[in-house]
Design a protein around this motif. Structure first.
Motif, PDB file in Angstrom:
ATOM      1  N   PHE A  99       0.823  -1.213   0.000  1.00 51.46           N
ATOM      2  CA  PHE A  99       0.000   0.000   0.000  1.00 51.46           C
ATOM      3  C   PHE A  99       0.855   1.260   0.000  1.00 51.46           C
ATOM      4  N   ARG A 100       1.963   1.230   0.748  1.00 51.57           N
ATOM      5  CA  ARG A 100       2.851   2.395   0.825  1.00 51.57           C
ATOM      6  C   ARG A 100       3.790   2.484  -0.375  1.00 51.57           C
ATOM      7  N   LYS A 101       3.716   1.488  -1.259  1.00 48.21           N
ATOM      8  CA  LYS A 101       4.563   1.408  -2.447  1.00 48.21           C
ATOM      9  C   LYS A 101       6.048   1.296  -2.095  1.00 48.21           C
ATOM     10  N   ASN A 102       6.335   0.562  -1.009  1.00 49.97           N
ATOM     11  CA  ASN A 102       7.716   0.252  -0.668  1.00 49.97           C
ATOM     12  C   ASN A 102       8.260  -0.726  -1.695  1.00 49.97           C
ATOM     13  N   SER A 103       9.563  -0.733  -1.852  1.00 52.48           N
ATOM     14  CA  SER A 103      10.169  -1.663  -2.798  1.00 52.48           C
ATOM     15  C   SER A 103      10.011  -3.094  -2.307  1.00 52.48           C
ATOM     16  N   ALA A 104      10.125  -4.044  -3.227  1.00 45.77           N
ATOM     17  CA  ALA A 104      10.048  -5.458  -2.852  1.00 45.77           C
ATOM     18  C   ALA A 104      11.169  -5.795  -1.874  1.00 45.77           C
ATOM     19  N   TYR A 105      12.330  -5.199  -2.060  1.00 43.76           N
ATOM     20  CA  TYR A 105      13.456  -5.424  -1.156  1.00 43.76           C
ATOM     21  C   TYR A 105      13.096  -4.980   0.259  1.00 43.76           C
ATOM     22  N   ALA A 106      12.548  -3.778   0.397  1.00 46.65           N
ATOM     23  CA  ALA A 106      12.192  -3.250   1.717  1.00 46.65           C
ATOM     24  C   ALA A 106      11.115  -4.106   2.371  1.00 46.65           C
ATOM     25  N   ARG A 107      10.144  -4.555   1.604  1.00 46.07           N
ATOM     26  CA  ARG A 107       9.096  -5.418   2.161  1.00 46.07           C
ATOM     27  C   ARG A 107       9.692  -6.728   2.659  1.00 46.07           C
ATOM     28  N   GLY A 108      10.611  -7.277   1.903  1.00 46.18           N
ATOM     29  CA  GLY A 108      11.269  -8.521   2.298  1.00 46.18           C
ATOM     30  C   GLY A 108      12.127  -8.351   3.541  1.00 46.18           C
ATOM     31  N   VAL A 109      12.824  -7.224   3.629  1.00 47.54           N
ATOM     32  CA  VAL A 109      13.649  -6.946   4.815  1.00 47.54           C
ATOM     33  C   VAL A 109      12.769  -6.844   6.049  1.00 47.54           C
ATOM     34  N   ASP A 110      11.664  -6.129   5.950  1.00 48.39           N
ATOM     35  CA  ASP A 110      10.759  -5.991   7.086  1.00 48.39           C
ATOM     36  C   ASP A 110      10.181  -7.343   7.512  1.00 48.39           C
ATOM     37  N   ALA A 111       9.703  -8.123   6.554  1.00 50.30           N
ATOM     38  CA  ALA A 111       9.135  -9.437   6.873  1.00 50.30           C
ATOM     39  C   ALA A 111      10.203 -10.353   7.457  1.00 50.30           C
ATOM     40  N   GLY A 112      11.391 -10.304   6.902  1.00 57.26           N
ATOM     41  CA  GLY A 112      12.492 -11.116   7.418  1.00 57.26           C
ATOM     42  C   GLY A 112      12.855 -10.750   8.841  1.00 57.26           C
ATOM     43  N   TYR A 113      12.793  -9.456   9.147  1.00 60.84           N
ATOM     44  CA  TYR A 113      13.092  -9.018  10.509  1.00 60.84           C
ATOM     45  C   TYR A 113      12.085  -9.588  11.495  1.00 60.84           C
ATOM     46  N   TRP A 114      10.808  -9.601  11.136  1.00 62.81           N
ATOM     47  CA  TRP A 114       9.811 -10.147  12.050  1.00 62.81           C
ATOM     48  C   TRP A 114      10.033 -11.628  12.304  1.00 62.81           C
ATOM     49  N   VAL A 115      10.324 -12.355  11.253  1.00 60.87           N
ATOM     50  CA  VAL A 115      10.570 -13.791  11.420  1.00 60.87           C
ATOM     51  C   VAL A 115      11.819 -14.010  12.280  1.00 60.87           C
ATOM     52  N   ALA A 116      12.897 -13.297  11.977  1.00 56.83           N
ATOM     53  CA  ALA A 116      14.139 -13.450  12.740  1.00 56.83           C
ATOM     54  C   ALA A 116      13.950 -13.017  14.192  1.00 56.83           C
ATOM     55  N   SER A 117      13.167 -11.971  14.436  1.00 57.55           N
ATOM     56  CA  SER A 117      12.914 -11.502  15.795  1.00 57.55           C
ATOM     57  C   SER A 117      12.213 -12.566  16.625  1.00 57.55           C
ATOM     58  N   VAL A 118      11.220 -13.196  16.043  1.00 53.67           N
ATOM     59  CA  VAL A 118      10.491 -14.208  16.795  1.00 53.67           C
ATOM     60  C   VAL A 118      11.359 -15.444  17.017  1.00 53.67           C
ATOM     61  N   VAL A 119      12.239 -15.746  16.093  1.00 55.12           N
ATOM     62  CA  VAL A 119      13.189 -16.847  16.322  1.00 55.12           C
ATOM     63  C   VAL A 119      14.042 -16.527  17.544  1.00 55.12           C
ATOM     64  N   VAL A 120      14.532 -15.287  17.639  1.00 52.73           N
ATOM     65  CA  VAL A 120      15.304 -14.864  18.816  1.00 52.73           C
ATOM     66  C   VAL A 120      14.469 -15.028  20.081  1.00 52.73           C
ATOM     67  N   MET A 121      13.214 -14.620  20.029  1.00 52.25           N
ATOM     68  CA  MET A 121      12.340 -14.709  21.196  1.00 52.25           C
ATOM     69  C   MET A 121      12.096 -16.151  21.621  1.00 52.25           C
ATOM     70  N   VAL A 122      11.891 -17.025  20.657  1.00 51.49           N
ATOM     71  CA  VAL A 122      11.672 -18.439  20.962  1.00 51.49           C
ATOM     72  C   VAL A 122      12.929 -19.051  21.569  1.00 51.49           C
ATOM     73  N   ILE A 123      14.093 -18.707  21.032  1.00 55.43           N
ATOM     74  CA  ILE A 123      15.353 -19.206  21.587  1.00 55.43           C
ATOM     75  C   ILE A 123      15.517 -18.733  23.038  1.00 55.43           C
TER      76      ILE A 123
END
Length: 128
Positions: A99-123
């Protein structure tokens, strides 16, 4: 209400939130994804003196709440629930980037951060 606090590893919650915050600091730094991400969302990266304090406060608060959710799901043997939640929130964040017209790279970085963050939390829940 008791299920939200009973048996939760608060050391795991707090260390998970702090660990995910520090991961974000590295993740969005010039050393990793920061410059290309900033270009993809249309912002300029500043120096440490220009850090958006309110945004950082709410990021830390949000990470604490998600880490608490991880802790609650760990106590109730429902860690698969957090996987579903992370996938759902990552998809919603990706849609927001569209919706904000962010680049595909930026969207992927944001989504990747959420996944990696929760992995840290689970660990952290597993350690503490």
């Amino acid at each position: 209400m008791a299920e939200l606090i009973q048996g939760v590893s608060w050391a795991g919650v707090i260390s998970g939130a702090i660990g995910a915050f520090l991961l974000g600091w590295l993740w969005y730094s010039p050393k990793l994804f920061g410059p290309k991400w900033a270009e993809g969302v249309g912002v300029q990266m500043g120096d440490a003196n220009e850090m958006p304090k309110a945004a950082m406060f709410f990021q830390l608060l949000g990470l604490f709440l998600v880490s608490w959710l991880v802790g609650v799901t760990a106590v109730s043997d429902a860690l698969l629930t957090i996987i579903l939640a992370v996938v759902g929130f990552s998809v919603m964040g990706y849609a927001g980037g569209l919706f904000r017209k962010n680049s595909a790279y930026a969207r992927g970085v944001d989504a990747g951060y959420w996944v990696a963050s929760v992995v840290v939390m689970v660990i952290c829940q597993g350690i503490f």
